[in-house]
Design a protein around this motif. Structure first.
Motif, PDB file in Angstrom:
ATOM      1  N   GLY A 295       0.807  -1.228   0.000  1.00  0.00           N
ATOM      2  CA  GLY A 295       0.000   0.000   0.000  1.00  0.00           C
ATOM      3  C   GLY A 295       0.835   1.271   0.000  1.00  0.00           C
TER       4      GLY A 295
ATOM      5  N   TYR B  10       0.595   6.474  -1.183  1.00  0.00           N
ATOM      6  CA  TYR B  10       0.981   7.805  -0.677  1.00  0.00           C
ATOM      7  C   TYR B  10       1.298   8.745  -1.831  1.00  0.00           C
TER       8      TYR B  10
ATOM      9  N   ARG C 146      -3.007   4.447   5.414  1.00  0.00           N
ATOM     10  CA  ARG C 146      -2.858   4.970   4.052  1.00  0.00           C
ATOM     11  C   ARG C 146      -3.303   6.422   3.935  1.00  0.00           C
TER      12      ARG C 146
END
Length: 526
Positions: free
Chosen positions: A368, A372, A450
Motif C-alpha cells: 500500500g 501515498y 494509508r
C-alpha cells in the motif's frame, strides 16, 4: 522563562546550522555580494542597507519560508541534558518495540532474498540499462514475473504489533480493571477529547465557510468560493508559506492547490532540484535493488487496480524507484522513532566499516506504500516536482503512519484517539461491535495507515489532505475514521459479525469529508 529562552536559542542555532549548508544560503550570499555594486549601498550603513536590499528583492521572504519549513518539520528541542535518542522517541518501551519491529521486517526481507537467491543489490548489465532508459516513461507496460515476491508486511501485520504494545510501568495483570481500555490499543498516551479537537480545528466550525461543503447558512457557496479564490491568488502572489498554511485550513480551490501545497512545503523546483532528480534516475538505471521488485509488486497490487489511479502507473514507478535511492531521506531519522536498516557488503558480514544503509533511503516499502504518491499525480505532472512534493510529504507526515512512536500524529496515538472518540461518543456502537468480535480499529486501521488514499474519492481525499497540511497534523485522520463509524452507526448496530461490519464500511467512495468532520466535531452533543 529562562528555560523558554534557552529552548528558543537552541532552535535558532539548529535552524541556522541546517540552513548554512543549503543552496538558499549560497544564493543569499551571492545576492548580498551583487548588492555591493548598488549605488544605494553605503559603507557606513552596510549591514542595514544589505538587509533592506534583501527585503525589497524578495529574498527575505524566501528565507522566512525556509525557516518556517524547518520549524514545521523538526520537533522542538529536548532538554539540553536529554540523550539524543529522546529526540527520536522519549519513551524507552516505544523505542524497544520499534527496534524489534524493524528486526522482523529486515528478517522478512533477508529470508526472501535467500529463498529467491536474489542479491539485495547488483549492477545492471549495459543492455538492461539501455532497455530501462528507453522505456523509462512506459514502465507500466513491463510485465516482470513477480509471483514469487510478497510484500514485506501489510497493515494488518503492523496492527498485531501495536495491539501487543504495553507500558512496563503499568500493572498489566489479567484481572480486568477500570484502567483497562476496551479497545485494541493498551498503552496510556494522552489523546485529545472533542472540546480540545474543536479548539484545534476551530476553522472547520459550522459557521465558517469551507470548500467541500455544498451549502452554507451564512452566504451562498459561490460567493464564498469566489472570495476564497481571490484570497488564494493573493496568498500565492505574496509567496508566504505561513499564510498559505493558514489559508488551506478552509480548503484549496482546485486550480490553486498544486501551487499552494508547493508553497507550504517550500518546494520551488529549482534547476539544481531537477538535476538531483536526474541523478537519482541514473542511479536507478545503473543498479537493480531487491526493493525495486517490491515497488513493482505493490503498484501492480494497489494503484494499477484502482479506478482513479491506474493511469498514473508510470509516474508511480518513476517516483518510488528514485525515492528508494535518495539518501537525503535519511535525515528524517533524526526525528523519527525508526532507524534505517543496515546491510553488509558481500563477504563482510558484521564488519561495521562495510555496513551500508539498505535501501539507500532507509525505507522498506510495505503493501500500500505506493498509495501515498498516487493522489499527488493529479496535481503534479512534471516528474521532478511530483517527486519533491512526495518526498517532503513523506518526511513531514507519512513516515509517522508506519513507525511506532508516542508522537500525537504517530499511528499509535491516532489509533488510541479513534478508539477513545468512539468509546466516548458512541459507547453502544463500540460495545456492540466489540461483543460480536468486530473491533472497530480492525476496520479503520487500513484507512489511517494509508491516510485514506484509495478509499475516498480523489476530490474528497485532496480536501482531507488540505487540512493535514493546514494543521500540520495527522490527527484529523482519526477524527474522520470515527466520523465514518458515526455516519454508518444505524447499519452497524444491526450487524452480527466482523465480515458484515466490513461490508457496511467497504465503500467510502461516496462519502463527503467536510460534512462528516463538521457534524462529528461541531454538531455532536458533548
Amino acid at each position: 522563562m529562562l528555560e523558554q529562552d534557552g529552548g528558543l536559542s537552541l532552535t535558532i542555532a539548529r535552524i541556522v546550522q541546517r540552513l548554512k549548508g543549503s543552496s538558499l544560503h549560497s544564493q543569499l550570499e551571492r545576492q548580498a555580494r551583487i548588492s555591493l555594486h548598488n549605488p544605494e549601498i553605503k559603507l557606513e550603513s552596510l549591514k542595514e542597507d544589505i538587509k533592506d536590499f534583501l527585503k525589497t528583492s524578495g529574498w527575505e521572504k524566501k528565507l522566512q519560508n525556509a525557516v518556517y519549513s524547518e520549524l514545521n518539520v523538526f520537533p522542538s528541542p529536548c532538554h539540553p541534558a536529554a540523550p539524543p535518542e529522546h529526540m527520536k522517541e522519549p519513551l524507552a518501551y516505544m523505542r524497544k518495540a520499534q527496534g524489534s519491529w524493524e528486526k522482523r521486517i529486515l528478517k522478512s526481507l533477508n529470508s526472501m532474498c535467500t529463498e529467491l537467491s536474489i542479491p539485495l543489490a547488483q549492477k545492471r548489465p549495459a543492455s538492461e540499462q539501455k532497455e530501462l532508459l528507453n522505456k523509462w516513461n512506459e514502465m507500466g507496460t513491463d510485465e516482470p514475473d513477480l509471483s514469487l515476491f510478497r510484500p514485506v508486511y501489510a497493515p494488518k501485520d503492523f496492527l498485531e504489533v501495536l495491539m501487543n504494545l504495553r507500558n512496563p510501568n503499568y500493572e498489566n495483570g489479567e484481572q480486568p480493571s477500570f484502567r483497562n481500555h476496551l479497545g485494541l490499543i493498551q498503552v496510556p498516551l494522552n489523546v485529545k477529547d472533542i472540546p480540545e479537537l474543536k479548539e484545534d480545528f476551530s476553522e472547520l466550525d459550522l459557521n465558517i465557510g469551507q470548500l467541500g461543503i455544498d451549502d452554507s447558512a451564512q452566504v451562498p457557496p459561490e460567493f464564498f468560493e469566489n472570495e476564497h479564490v481571490r484570497i488564494g491568488q493573493k496568498v500565492l502572489a505574496e509567496q508566504d508559506s505561513a499564510a498559505a498554511q493558514q489559508y488551506v485550513r478552509q480548503g484549496c480551490p482546485t486550480a490553486l492547490r498544486a501551487d499552494l501545497w508547493a508553497l507550504i512545503l517550500n518546494i520551488s523546483n529549482q534547476p539544481e532540484d531537477i538535476l538531483y532528480y536526474e541523478q537519482l534516475k541514473s542511479n536507478v538505471i545503473q543498479h537493480d535493488l531487491l526493493v525495486d521488485s517490491l515497488i513493482y509488486k505493490d503498484v501492480k497490487l494497489t494503484a494499477s487496480n484502482d479506478d482513479y489511479y491506474f493511469v498514473f502507473e508510470d509516474y508511480l514507478y518513476q517516483v518510488l524507484l528514485c525515492f528508494s535511492r535518495d539518501t537525503s531521506v535519511l535525515e528524517h531519522f533524526a526525528y523519527s522513532s525508526a532507524t534505517p536498516p543496515k546491510s553488509y557488503i558481500q563477504g563482510k558480514l558484521g564488519m561495521e566499516e562495510y555496513a551500508v544503509f539498505y535501501p539507500p533511503n532507509g525505507v522498506i516499502p510495505f503493501h500500500g506504500f505506493s498509495m501515498y504518491v498516487a493522489p499527488l499525480c493529479f496535481l503534479y505532472h512534471e516528474p521532478s516536482k511530483l517527486y519533491q512534493i512526495f518526498r517532503e510529504m513523506y518526511v513531514r507526515f507519512f513516515f509517522r503512519l508506519h513507525s511506532i512512536s508516542s508522537h500525537p500524529s504517530g499511528i499509535v496515538s491516532l489509533c488510541l484517539l479513534f478508539e477513545t472518540l468512539l468509546q466516548t461518543h458512541l459507547p453502544q456502537l463500540f460495545y456492540h461491535l466489540r461483543e460480536i468480535g468486530a473491533q472497530p480499529l480492525r476496520i479503520s486501521f487500513k484507512w489511517m495507515v494509508r491516510a485514506f488514499s484509495g478509499y475516498l474519492a480523489t476530490d474528497q481525499l485532496l480536501l482531507l489532505w488540505d487540512r493535514i497540511l493546514g494543521y500540520n497534523s495527522l490527527e484529523i485522520l482519526a477524527v474522520l475514521a470515527a466520523a465514518v463509524f458515526a455516519f454508518r452507526a444505524v447499519n452497524l448496530m444491526e450487524v452480527t459479525s466482523l465480515a458484515a461490519a466490513e461490508a457496511v464500511l467497504a465503500d467510502l467512495s461516496t462519502l463527503k469529508v467536510m460534512p462528516l468532520l463538521q457534524i462529528f466535531l461541531f454538531a455532536t452533543v458533548t
